[in-house]
Write a protein that holds these residues in place. Sequence first.
Motif, PDB file in Angstrom:
ATOM      1  N   GLY A 489      42.966  33.648  22.773  1.00  0.00           N
ATOM      2  CA  GLY A 489      42.083  32.525  23.056  1.00  0.00           C
ATOM      3  C   GLY A 489      40.942  33.019  23.923  1.00  0.00           C
ATOM      4  N   GLU A 490      40.013  32.124  24.248  1.00  0.00           N
ATOM      5  CA  GLU A 490      38.868  32.534  25.062  1.00  0.00           C
ATOM      6  C   GLU A 490      39.308  32.757  26.503  1.00  0.00           C
ATOM      7  N   PRO A 491      38.952  33.899  27.103  1.00  0.00           N
ATOM      8  CA  PRO A 491      39.233  34.075  28.522  1.00  0.00           C
ATOM      9  C   PRO A 491      38.325  33.156  29.352  1.00  0.00           C
ATOM     10  N   PHE A 492      38.824  32.696  30.472  1.00  0.00           N
ATOM     11  CA  PHE A 492      37.992  31.897  31.378  1.00  0.00           C
ATOM     12  C   PHE A 492      37.086  32.834  32.170  1.00  0.00           C
ATOM     13  N   PRO A 493      35.821  32.515  32.307  1.00  0.00           N
ATOM     14  CA  PRO A 493      34.939  33.377  33.103  1.00  0.00           C
ATOM     15  C   PRO A 493      35.113  33.062  34.590  1.00  0.00           C
ATOM     16  N   VAL A 494      36.320  33.285  35.090  1.00  0.00           N
ATOM     17  CA  VAL A 494      36.695  32.824  36.432  1.00  0.00           C
ATOM     18  C   VAL A 494      37.505  33.899  37.149  1.00  0.00           C
ATOM     19  N   GLU A 513      35.008  39.567  27.845  1.00  0.00           N
ATOM     20  CA  GLU A 513      35.813  39.841  26.649  1.00  0.00           C
ATOM     21  C   GLU A 513      37.295  39.946  26.942  1.00  0.00           C
ATOM     22  N   LEU A 514      38.102  39.563  25.967  1.00  0.00           N
ATOM     23  CA  LEU A 514      39.555  39.656  26.090  1.00  0.00           C
ATOM     24  C   LEU A 514      39.961  41.094  26.371  1.00  0.00           C
ATOM     25  N   PRO A 515      40.855  41.302  27.326  1.00  0.00           N
ATOM     26  CA  PRO A 515      41.301  42.674  27.598  1.00  0.00           C
ATOM     27  C   PRO A 515      42.353  43.106  26.580  1.00  0.00           C
ATOM     28  N   GLU A 516      42.567  44.394  26.491  1.00  0.00           N
ATOM     29  CA  GLU A 516      43.667  44.886  25.663  1.00  0.00           C
ATOM     30  C   GLU A 516      44.962  44.747  26.444  1.00  0.00           C
ATOM     31  N   GLU A 524      57.158  39.719  32.901  1.00  0.00           N
ATOM     32  CA  GLU A 524      58.501  39.472  33.422  1.00  0.00           C
ATOM     33  C   GLU A 524      58.498  38.418  34.522  1.00  0.00           C
ATOM     34  N   THR A 525      57.400  38.351  35.263  1.00  0.00           N
ATOM     35  CA  THR A 525      57.340  37.362  36.339  1.00  0.00           C
ATOM     36  C   THR A 525      56.860  36.001  35.829  1.00  0.00           C
ATOM     37  N   GLY A 526      56.769  35.860  34.530  1.00  0.00           N
ATOM     38  CA  GLY A 526      56.431  34.562  33.960  1.00  0.00           C
ATOM     39  C   GLY A 526      54.944  34.280  33.881  1.00  0.00           C
ATOM     40  N   GLU A 527      54.120  35.313  34.110  1.00  0.00           N
ATOM     41  CA  GLU A 527      52.682  35.092  33.971  1.00  0.00           C
ATOM     42  C   GLU A 527      52.274  35.133  32.505  1.00  0.00           C
ATOM     43  N   PRO A 528      51.147  34.512  32.188  1.00  0.00           N
ATOM     44  CA  PRO A 528      50.690  34.539  30.792  1.00  0.00           C
ATOM     45  C   PRO A 528      50.425  35.969  30.324  1.00  0.00           C
ATOM     46  N   PRO A 529      50.302  36.170  29.015  1.00  0.00           N
ATOM     47  CA  PRO A 529      50.157  37.524  28.471  1.00  0.00           C
ATOM     48  C   PRO A 529      49.025  38.335  29.098  1.00  0.00           C
ATOM     49  N   LEU A 530      47.949  37.695  29.541  1.00  0.00           N
ATOM     50  CA  LEU A 530      46.874  38.483  30.161  1.00  0.00           C
ATOM     51  C   LEU A 530      47.364  39.168  31.441  1.00  0.00           C
ATOM     52  N   GLY A 531      48.508  38.720  31.961  1.00  0.00           N
ATOM     53  CA  GLY A 531      49.128  39.375  33.118  1.00  0.00           C
ATOM     54  C   GLY A 531      49.587  40.786  32.782  1.00  0.00           C
ATOM     55  N   ASN A 532      49.674  41.104  31.504  1.00  0.00           N
ATOM     56  CA  ASN A 532      50.039  42.463  31.099  1.00  0.00           C
ATOM     57  C   ASN A 532      48.862  43.429  31.145  1.00  0.00           C
ATOM     58  N   ALA A 533      47.663  42.898  31.254  1.00  0.00           N
ATOM     59  CA  ALA A 533      46.489  43.770  31.252  1.00  0.00           C
ATOM     60  C   ALA A 533      46.384  44.499  32.582  1.00  0.00           C
ATOM     61  N   THR A 534      46.075  45.764  32.536  1.00  0.00           N
ATOM     62  CA  THR A 534      45.957  46.529  33.781  1.00  0.00           C
ATOM     63  C   THR A 534      44.493  46.576  34.239  1.00  0.00           C
ATOM     64  N   ARG A 535      43.627  46.226  33.349  1.00  0.00           N
ATOM     65  CA  ARG A 535      42.204  46.195  33.684  1.00  0.00           C
ATOM     66  C   ARG A 535      41.721  44.770  33.526  1.00  0.00           C
ATOM     67  N   TRP A 536      42.043  43.972  34.507  1.00  0.00           N
ATOM     68  CA  TRP A 536      41.685  42.560  34.404  1.00  0.00           C
ATOM     69  C   TRP A 536      41.358  42.021  35.812  1.00  0.00           C
ATOM     70  N   ALA A 537      40.400  42.694  36.445  1.00  0.00           N
ATOM     71  CA  ALA A 537      39.952  42.291  37.776  1.00  0.00           C
ATOM     72  C   ALA A 537      38.432  42.276  37.735  1.00  0.00           C
ATOM     73  N   TRP A 538      37.844  41.527  38.645  1.00  0.00           N
ATOM     74  CA  TRP A 538      36.390  41.389  38.644  1.00  0.00           C
ATOM     75  C   TRP A 538      35.795  42.073  39.872  1.00  0.00           C
ATOM     76  N   ASP A 539      34.917  43.011  39.625  1.00  0.00           N
ATOM     77  CA  ASP A 539      34.201  43.658  40.713  1.00  0.00           C
ATOM     78  C   ASP A 539      32.894  42.888  40.899  1.00  0.00           C
ATOM     79  N   ALA A 540      32.872  42.093  41.970  1.00  0.00           N
ATOM     80  CA  ALA A 540      31.746  41.165  42.136  1.00  0.00           C
ATOM     81  C   ALA A 540      30.454  41.905  42.492  1.00  0.00           C
TER      82      ALA A 540
END
Length: 945
Positions: A489-494, A513-516, A524-540
């Motif tokens: 689905g669309e990632p939130f720009p947040v 863009e959606l991460p791989e 395992e901790t019950g987070e949504p699948p994007l929680g599996n991404a290792t590159r999913w942080a925002w450098d402001a």
Amino acid sequence: MFYDHKEIEAKWQKYWADRQTFKAEWPSEKPKFYALTMFPYPSGAGLHVGHPLGYIACDIYARFKRHQGFNVLQPMGYDSFGLPAEQYAIQTGQHPALTTEVNINRYREQLDALGFSYDWSREVRTSRPAYYKWTQWIFMQLFDSWYNRETDRAEPISTLVARFEAGGNQGLDAACDADTPIFTATQWNAYTAAERQRMLLRYRLTYLAEAEVNWCPELGTVLANDEVVNGVSERGGFPVVRKKMTQWSMRITAYAQRLLDGLDRIDWPQPLKDAQTNWIGRSVGASVVFKTQPTAHQPDTFDIEVFTTRPDTIFGVSFMTLAPEHELVEKITTPEQARAVQDYVAASARRSERERMADVKTVSGVFTGAYAAHPLTGEPVPVWIGDYVLAGYGTGAVMAVPCGDQRDFDFARHFGIPIPNIFEGVSVEEEAYEDKQNAVIANSGFISGLGQKEAARQVIAALEEKGLGRGTINYRLRDAVFSRQRYWGEPFPVYYDAEGLPHLLPEHCLPLELPEVEKYLPTETGEPPLGNATRWAWDAQAEAVTDNARIDHKTVFPLELNTMPGWAGSSQYFNRYMDPRNDQALVSPEAIGYWKDVDVYIGGSEHATGHLLYSRFWQKFMFDRGWVPVDEYAQKLINQGMILGTSAFIHRRSGTQTYLSSGLAKGEQTEPIRVDANLVNASNELDTEALRSWQPQYAEAEFLSENGVFKVDREVEKMSKSKYNVVNPDQICEEYGADALRLYEMFLGPLEQSKPWNTAGLSGVYSFLKKLWRLYHQGPDRSFEVLDGEPSAESLKTLHKTIKKVTEDIQEFSFNTSVSSFMICVNELTAQNCRERAVLEPLAVLIEPYAPHMAEELWQKLGHQDSIARAPYPAFNPDFLVESTKEYPISFNGKLRFTMELPLDLSKDELEARVMADARTQEQLQGRTPKKVIVVPGRIVNIVG
Ligand code: ANZ
């Protein structure tokens, strides 16, 4: 020459694609026409014959409008984010983008084979970053907006901040959370940045809040109300439970009234309007405050606010009921009742809202031990809790009026709560009941003898005076939960700061863009699948996505893990088609200024309270903020009916692998089982050998036939892959051609109605097409031959009669009747031996929307260089329909003797002369001179004497 549909159709499909025949003109001086069908979700199963029904109808209309000189926009695309691709990814590890691409290619082949006049240069796919950039953009605009009830429109959040700075939120009429506190400008200005953000979230049109949601553990995600049917998920039928989660929500409730009002201005089917009206559920009533009475245990007084549609019944209140989730339950429950209340609350949390709503029989509840004061009489009213009161509706509390409300009555009866004596022993159904009810309602004197409306008005006035109530309007519509715990689905720009507050990415950084990810499952901790991404942080600082390891909550922050729901991508696609490659705006002012809105939108009624409501909401928002010129995007909407399949059932003897032919199953213990309907012939005989290889469980099964054949039972139901009754359009195109399929789908019946498919019926339209072809091929050896001479008056009459009928039919979307008119027309022209260009050329244009391939071929043979697509629509000339002669009844002394064919434009005298000159008249008169000849032109001639 024969009608070789395969060659002809392939030739023209290639021609159209090569020359982009159906590309909408841009810019254009012509008037615009925008024809749209709901874009499909490209599922792995491909199209079946039910899917193109609406597409064909829309294409006919689009082609018709092209002939009429309109610049037609008929786009197509794919709603390509969604659950099935993700489920498949979970099972196979294949990236959903890949399977989606494969499915889209298959859809495209199938669509191309049907000869649709789409402008493919405008194709959109909701899962493409260049597209979802704009879905993310709208989300950001909603976040940056609030709803001003004074101006009745959305405004930028900056105007709200300015108001807060100047005067706090006192006296402000805005859509916001129900429990928003009142603050002054001084307080606002003293708030920390985080406090201000938290306050603004209560007003933003998309906001983050803890909400009771429909959680589907099996699918691992939250579902919208319209995705839950009878307590289970619409997709897959899995159980759904209520759960509190922090979620993005859309403040659609701010638009409830405008969504209702707009329905009056659009030409949409009434059942669909009714469905939206009921879903929005406007109720006019009052909110009334009952103050709890302090006790030794609870010295405080609390306000219990109720919503009632019947303030006039206030004197019939004998108790109150709170929803088990109501926040006051804990505070007001007495120690004696605490245990029972806790048990009850726990038990009802296990029942879904739908279950509770659907269950009208079970009466359950418990007394809190507390009492509240009746706002007008001051009498103590016992406060109960019961799960027939829903937490999410109104205020989650009711004033119970056993004499007015069946559920309140049942509740009181069940628990022995005293109801005014006069009701004892009277059932609500009895006639006497109403009189008694009126007596109680009138009890106070001051509303006695008034009608319900006037009584309500006076009660509200009395409550207002005491500061204990006011008139309100309530909507059943809830804010729409907008987060899904999914990958595709669309990632939130947040991103989130250290305090957990959401911040938007800068607009110029879109799309995000959606991460791989390695796995598409929740972590395992019950987070949504994007929680599996290792590159999913925002450098402001760098304004870029970066490794999670760098998160420090100072310059690098975690990104949102939820994605947007299925309806996000489809809520503005119709506007995007107007300007699909623009990377500066969702749609440019020039493009939206020209195309403006959809002139005709065709799609399924199953989207009534989903897509068709959400998209209207976003359109109104876009309108408020000035990006689109109209607040309803589709002036006309048509729901096509469903094409039904004919399923085949065999009977399995219970507990065995023995299957019985239909006639043998009577009186036996059997279970009906669906089998592939393609293995059954028109006489309902099953090819049992083919069945053995169809599915392994039949390989060794025993089949008991009757008279050497194995018969199935048939049932007409929704066409669906899971019911094994689908008919594939590819085979039909192969055998009969797309033109035949198009004609046949239209011929099946009125567009809006559901109708069963029957492949056998195709041969009828196929022979019609061959007959049409022959009209143009009457030369030696059936070669193409059209004559340039004057056609007969009869043929012109046939042509113009057909132009008139077909044009009227198309305008009314009555395509089935057009097809029969064409059949009549071709039969007549054949009988008339018509071969003239002046008839056959307009006929080709007339039929082009329905059978475009053949029409193009004939057009070319008629000597035209260009495609027929924009040939002017044949003009109807009523002169050809006027009857020039009349069959006059000729009577003698009132008795009909014979008839005479006479021109209609003769005068009385001329008519008389012609009749008198006829030999038959002379024979009747036998030399006598008539006394009188009565002539009524156009009617009769009567000879007297
Ligand atoms: C007193 C009363 C007397 C009511 C009477 C009805 C008839 P609609 O039309 O659906 O808006 N109600 C209010 N909130 C409720 C909730 N959270 N759960 C269940 N029921 C609720 O109906 C509004 C009516 O439904 C309200 O008016 C209230 O009962 C009940 F003769 O108040 B009434």
